[in-house]
Scaffold this motif. Structure first.
Motif, PDB file in Angstrom:
ATOM      1  N   GLN A 141      56.303  33.018 -21.216  1.00 21.86           N
ATOM      2  CA  GLN A 141      55.829  31.807 -20.561  1.00 21.86           C
ATOM      3  C   GLN A 141      56.648  31.564 -19.302  1.00 21.86           C
ATOM      4  O   GLN A 141      57.881  31.614 -19.329  1.00 21.86           O
ATOM      5  N   ALA A 142      55.953  31.316 -18.202  1.00 23.31           N
ATOM      6  CA  ALA A 142      56.614  30.951 -16.949  1.00 23.31           C
ATOM      7  C   ALA A 142      56.625  29.441 -16.835  1.00 23.31           C
ATOM      8  O   ALA A 142      55.586  28.799 -16.965  1.00 23.31           O
ATOM      9  N   GLN A 143      57.808  28.883 -16.607  1.00 21.55           N
ATOM     10  CA  GLN A 143      57.957  27.439 -16.452  1.00 21.55           C
ATOM     11  C   GLN A 143      58.454  27.136 -15.047  1.00 21.55           C
ATOM     12  O   GLN A 143      59.379  27.778 -14.555  1.00 21.55           O
ATOM     13  N   MET A 144      57.820  26.141 -14.435  1.00 24.82           N
ATOM     14  CA  MET A 144      58.214  25.764 -13.090  1.00 24.82           C
ATOM     15  C   MET A 144      58.302  24.255 -12.989  1.00 24.82           C
ATOM     16  O   MET A 144      57.296  23.552 -13.142  1.00 24.82           O
ATOM     17  N   ALA A 145      59.499  23.748 -12.764  1.00 21.66           N
ATOM     18  CA  ALA A 145      59.704  22.319 -12.567  1.00 21.66           C
ATOM     19  C   ALA A 145      59.670  22.013 -11.073  1.00 21.66           C
ATOM     20  O   ALA A 145      59.858  22.899 -10.227  1.00 21.66           O
TER      21      ALA A 145
END
Length: 388
Positions: free
Chosen positions: A290-294
């Motif tokens: 999973q790629a997470q981007m804040a």
């Protein structure tokens, strides 16, 4: 809840949390080997809402086998009545299904939790609801529209059938027009694009897309959450644009969650491969990642994601694994079309479990209230009470 059943739940939750002692493990094994507890356990299982589906039978048997494999404390000699042990495996399915942990990871148990949150206004779970916005700006309320052809967009026919929208036409079409599908809070919908790509849209989402793909890339724009099964076409990549992030695929299955009130955008890959790009830098995902981007940060990759939890909404469930109460209530807000407010701070609770999205709001809140979270319902507003 009888003391013996209360104690067994406590021990099961400690085992699940990994905080159980050797002596408590022996006590747990002894309790699961005691047929005299059968009636108490059956009564407890009967109190679980019928729409709450927790662990499947295979997982319950695996959990039971794991418990039995633990070293036995001499204070609790094993008896192993196999008939009862088989029943205990079945009972574990529901009995250990919805977990709650506090900050110290010690389970919190309440006798006869009940619920004070009873909806007087009818608050129904979500359903197939969506608004289709055509190229000229006209809008079609899909849950009110009949089945059949709804419109012609360029050289493409738009058809509705049993809660699904399908675009069909000449694949060599040159005219490009755009439609937008909007699922409101309390709505979800399925869509098949002109190239055969299938899209499942969660509540509170919108997708803008061409009615026919006529350019070098197949580009769609997403807000909210959607699950994609992209039709393979190596010569024409499929791109999902989400704010300042882009997901590029050739043919694969993945989920994108990009709600504005969540702390980050999450792209989860189930099959194939995707490139997640931001500011010109691409990160390739493998299945299970999973790629997470804040906001204001780069892309971070998380491995071994619980894929069942990620796509539970598509499969008709709420499913959580150590999720905070605020995370759960945002999902409740979107699916039941309610507003959530808090009296004071957000209670620090973590939950895990699974319950059908067809559940009534009272059943959903009843499960949460078992962990000493209290609610008050005023119309379509749910207030999380301040618990001292």
């Amino acid at each position: 809840m009888p003391a013996s059943t209360n104690r067994l739940r406590f021990l099961l939750e400690k085992f699940h949390a990994g905080t159980i002692t050797r002596e408590e493990t022996g006590e747990l094994k002894n309790a699961l080997d005691d047929p005299s507890m059968e009636q108490d356990l059956r009564s407890e299982i009967e109190s679980i809402p019928p729409t709450a589906h927790f662990f499947d039978e295979e997982k319950s048997e695996q959990m039971l086998a794991k418990i039995l494999a633990q070293p036995q404390d001499e204070k609790f000699p094993a008896r192993h009545n196999r008939r009862w042990m088989a029943l205990a495996a079945t009972l574990i399915i529901g009995f250990t299904g919805f977990w709650f942990y506090n900050n110290s990871k010690q389970p919190v148990i309440k006798d006869n939790p009940g619920t004070s949150a009873v909806a007087t206004t009818v608050i129904s779970p979500g359903a197939e609801k969506a608004i289709l916005v055509l190229e000229d700006g006209s809008r079609i309320d899909l849950d009110k529209a009949g089945n059949g052809q709804l419109a012609i967009q360029g050289e493409t026919a738009v058809t509705k059938d049993a809660g699904q929208l399908t675009y069909t036409g000449d694949k060599s079409a040159t005219a490009q027009t755009f439609n937008t599908l909007i699922t409101p809070r309390g709505g979800q919908y399925q869509l098949t694009l002109a190239d055969g790509t299938k899209v499942w849209m969660n509540a509170g989402s919108s997708l803008r897309y061409p009615t026919a793909f006529t350019t070098a890339n197949r580009i769609v724009e997403l807000m909210g959450e959607a699950y994609f099964e992209v039709a393979k076409n190596p010569s024409r990549p499929f791109l999902v644009k989400v704010h300042d992030m882009e997901v590029k695929v050739l043919g694969t299955h993945f989920n994108v969650m990009a709600y504005s009130n969540e702390k980050n955008i999450r792209t989860t890959l189930l099959e194939g491969s995707v490139d997640v790009s931001k500011a010109g830098t691409a990160t390739r995902l493998k299945p299970g990642q999973q790629a997470q981007m804040a906001a204001g940060k780069g892309v971070q990759v998380v491995n071994n994601v619980d894929l069942d939890e990620v796509v539970a909404w598509k499969n008709g469930y709420f499913q959580f694994n150590r999720a905070g109460l605020d995370v759960i209530m945002r999902q409740v807000e979107r699916w039941y079309d309610v507003d959530i407010t808090y009296e004071g701070r957000v209670p620090q609770r973590e939950f895990g479990g699974k319950i059908a999205r067809t559940s009534q709001i009272d059943d959903m809140l009843k499960i949460l209230e078992a962990s000493n979270v209290k609610f008050r319902i005023e119309g379509r507003k749910i207030i999380v009470k301040n618990i001292p």
